[in-house]
Design a protein around this motif. Structure first.
Motif, mmCIF file in Angstrom:
data_model
loop_
_atom_site.group_PDB
_atom_site.id
_atom_site.type_symbol
_atom_site.label_atom_id
_atom_site.label_comp_id
_atom_site.label_asym_id
_atom_site.label_seq_id
_atom_site.Cartn_x
_atom_site.Cartn_y
_atom_site.Cartn_z
ATOM 1 N N HIS A 1 18.149 -2.015 -7.500
ATOM 2 C CA HIS A 1 18.692 -0.703 -7.139
ATOM 3 C C HIS A 1 19.488 -0.795 -5.840
ATOM 4 O O HIS A 1 20.603 -0.304 -5.763
ATOM 5 C CB HIS A 1 17.583 0.348 -7.048
ATOM 6 C CG HIS A 1 18.089 1.753 -6.906
ATOM 7 N ND1 HIS A 1 18.916 2.327 -7.828
ATOM 8 C CD2 HIS A 1 17.904 2.689 -5.942
ATOM 9 C CE1 HIS A 1 19.218 3.549 -7.450
ATOM 10 N NE2 HIS A 1 18.622 3.796 -6.306
ATOM 11 N N ASN A 2 18.921 -1.391 -4.814
ATOM 12 C CA ASN A 2 19.660 -1.720 -3.591
ATOM 13 C C ASN A 2 19.500 -3.217 -3.392
ATOM 14 O O ASN A 2 18.380 -3.716 -3.307
ATOM 15 C CB ASN A 2 19.100 -0.947 -2.392
ATOM 16 C CG ASN A 2 19.916 -1.172 -1.125
ATOM 17 O OD1 ASN A 2 20.321 -2.283 -0.815
ATOM 18 N ND2 ASN A 2 20.145 -0.097 -0.380
ATOM 19 N N GLN A 3 20.616 -3.913 -3.309
ATOM 20 C CA GLN A 3 20.557 -5.380 -3.258
ATOM 21 C C GLN A 3 19.804 -5.904 -2.033
ATOM 22 O O GLN A 3 19.318 -7.031 -2.028
ATOM 23 C CB GLN A 3 21.967 -5.968 -3.277
ATOM 24 C CG GLN A 3 22.832 -5.550 -2.076
ATOM 25 C CD GLN A 3 24.199 -6.205 -2.093
ATOM 26 O OE1 GLN A 3 24.350 -7.285 -2.662
ATOM 27 N NE2 GLN A 3 25.183 -5.555 -1.498
ATOM 28 N N HIS A 4 19.675 -5.079 -0.990
ATOM 29 C CA HIS A 4 19.000 -5.511 0.231
ATOM 30 C C HIS A 4 17.508 -5.206 0.229
ATOM 31 O O HIS A 4 16.794 -5.590 1.156
ATOM 32 C CB HIS A 4 19.654 -4.856 1.454
ATOM 33 C CG HIS A 4 21.107 -5.175 1.592
ATOM 34 N ND1 HIS A 4 21.569 -6.455 1.817
ATOM 35 C CD2 HIS A 4 22.201 -4.379 1.499
ATOM 36 C CE1 HIS A 4 22.895 -6.443 1.875
ATOM 37 N NE2 HIS A 4 23.295 -5.195 1.683
ATOM 38 N N TYR A 5 17.047 -4.496 -0.804
ATOM 39 C CA TYR A 5 15.614 -4.163 -0.859
ATOM 40 C C TYR A 5 14.845 -5.358 -1.428
ATOM 41 O O TYR A 5 15.069 -5.778 -2.557
ATOM 42 C CB TYR A 5 15.373 -2.932 -1.734
ATOM 43 C CG TYR A 5 13.913 -2.530 -1.796
ATOM 44 C CD1 TYR A 5 13.341 -1.765 -0.793
ATOM 45 C CD2 TYR A 5 13.096 -2.942 -2.851
ATOM 46 C CE1 TYR A 5 12.001 -1.402 -0.829
ATOM 47 C CE2 TYR A 5 11.752 -2.585 -2.897
ATOM 48 C CZ TYR A 5 11.219 -1.819 -1.880
ATOM 49 O OH TYR A 5 9.898 -1.480 -1.923
ATOM 50 N N ASP A 6 13.928 -5.891 -0.642
ATOM 51 C CA ASP A 6 13.137 -7.060 -1.038
ATOM 52 C C ASP A 6 11.657 -6.678 -0.971
ATOM 53 O O ASP A 6 11.164 -6.308 0.103
ATOM 54 C CB ASP A 6 13.429 -8.214 -0.081
ATOM 55 C CG ASP A 6 12.717 -9.503 -0.457
ATOM 56 O OD1 ASP A 6 11.716 -9.443 -1.206
ATOM 57 O OD2 ASP A 6 13.161 -10.575 -0.020
ATOM 58 N N PRO A 7 10.915 -6.760 -2.079
ATOM 59 C CA PRO A 7 9.507 -6.357 -2.061
ATOM 60 C C PRO A 7 8.645 -7.173 -1.100
ATOM 61 O O PRO A 7 7.678 -6.646 -0.540
ATOM 62 C CB PRO A 7 9.052 -6.548 -3.512
ATOM 63 C CG PRO A 7 10.096 -7.387 -4.167
ATOM 64 C CD PRO A 7 11.354 -7.155 -3.430
#
Length: 201
Positions: free
Chosen positions: A40-46
């Motif tokens: 969804h957002n390429q910068h969001y990393d779990p």
């Protein structure tokens, strides 16, 4: 050699003991795979989401467990699910019971978005009734959005969830401040007492 000797002296005292944490961060491989497949957002990393909680919790609580959502949570005072995207019915039942029996559960962004079969749910899925609210929309942000409320002030940089408050006893902790128009003054974080515990999202 010196360290080995010290361990040898301490061994009889430490034998059979264990560190007991009162705080747990939930990690799920299935949730990681689901998010990474559709970020969804390429910068969001779990993983970064978990790490962002770990350092301040470690500083405050001392010991912090990283646990599976299949864990027995009964001895924890606080359980945080930073990115529990995929949630099975069994896991949800266990977490709901944990809250009702006195636990505090914090759901991070994108939590309870998918069921055990990877099917989409309106967030927060099985926690909807317990929370007295739900996520109306979620957005990937191009620019940071300020937030302010009883938890203080800051900004949301990657994602925003527009929350709808349905319960008369559901409290708004943070609101989005003036930014892009469609998030202005909307709830950004809410909480509700449920049984003997509390649920936050």
């Amino acid at each position: 050699q010196e360290l080995g000797k010290e361990f040898e002296k301490a061994a009889p005292v430490l034998a059979g003991t264990t560190l007991v944490a009162q705080v747990s961060l939930l990690h799920s491989y299935e949730s990681r795979w689901a998010i990474n497949w559709q970020r969804h957002n390429q910068h969001y990393d779990p993983i970064e989401a978990i790490k962002s909680f770990y350092a301040p919790l470690k500083h405050q609580a001392g010991n912090v467990d990283i646990a599976s959502p299949d864990t027995d949570f009964t001895h924890y005072k606080l359980v945080i699910a930073p990115a529990l995207n995929l949630l099975t019915e069994t896991q949800a039942t266990r977490l709901i019971a944990y809250v009702q029996n006195g636990g505090h559960l914090v759901l991070g962004q994108r939590s309870a978005m998918k069921n055990g079969e990877n099917g989409l749910e309106r967030q927060p899925g099985p926690f909807h009734e317990l929370l007295g609210g739900q996520v109306l929309q979620f957005y990937a942000l191009a620019d940071p959005v300020p937030v302010k409320g009883t938890w203080g002030s800051g900004e949301s940089r990657l994602c925003a969830e527009q929350l709808k408050v349905e319960g008369s006893d559901t409290d708004v902790l943070l609101r989005y401040r003036r930014s892009n128009g469609w998030l202005d003054d909307q709830p950004a974080a809410v909480t509700r007492v449920a049984g003997k515990g509390k649920l936050h999202i």
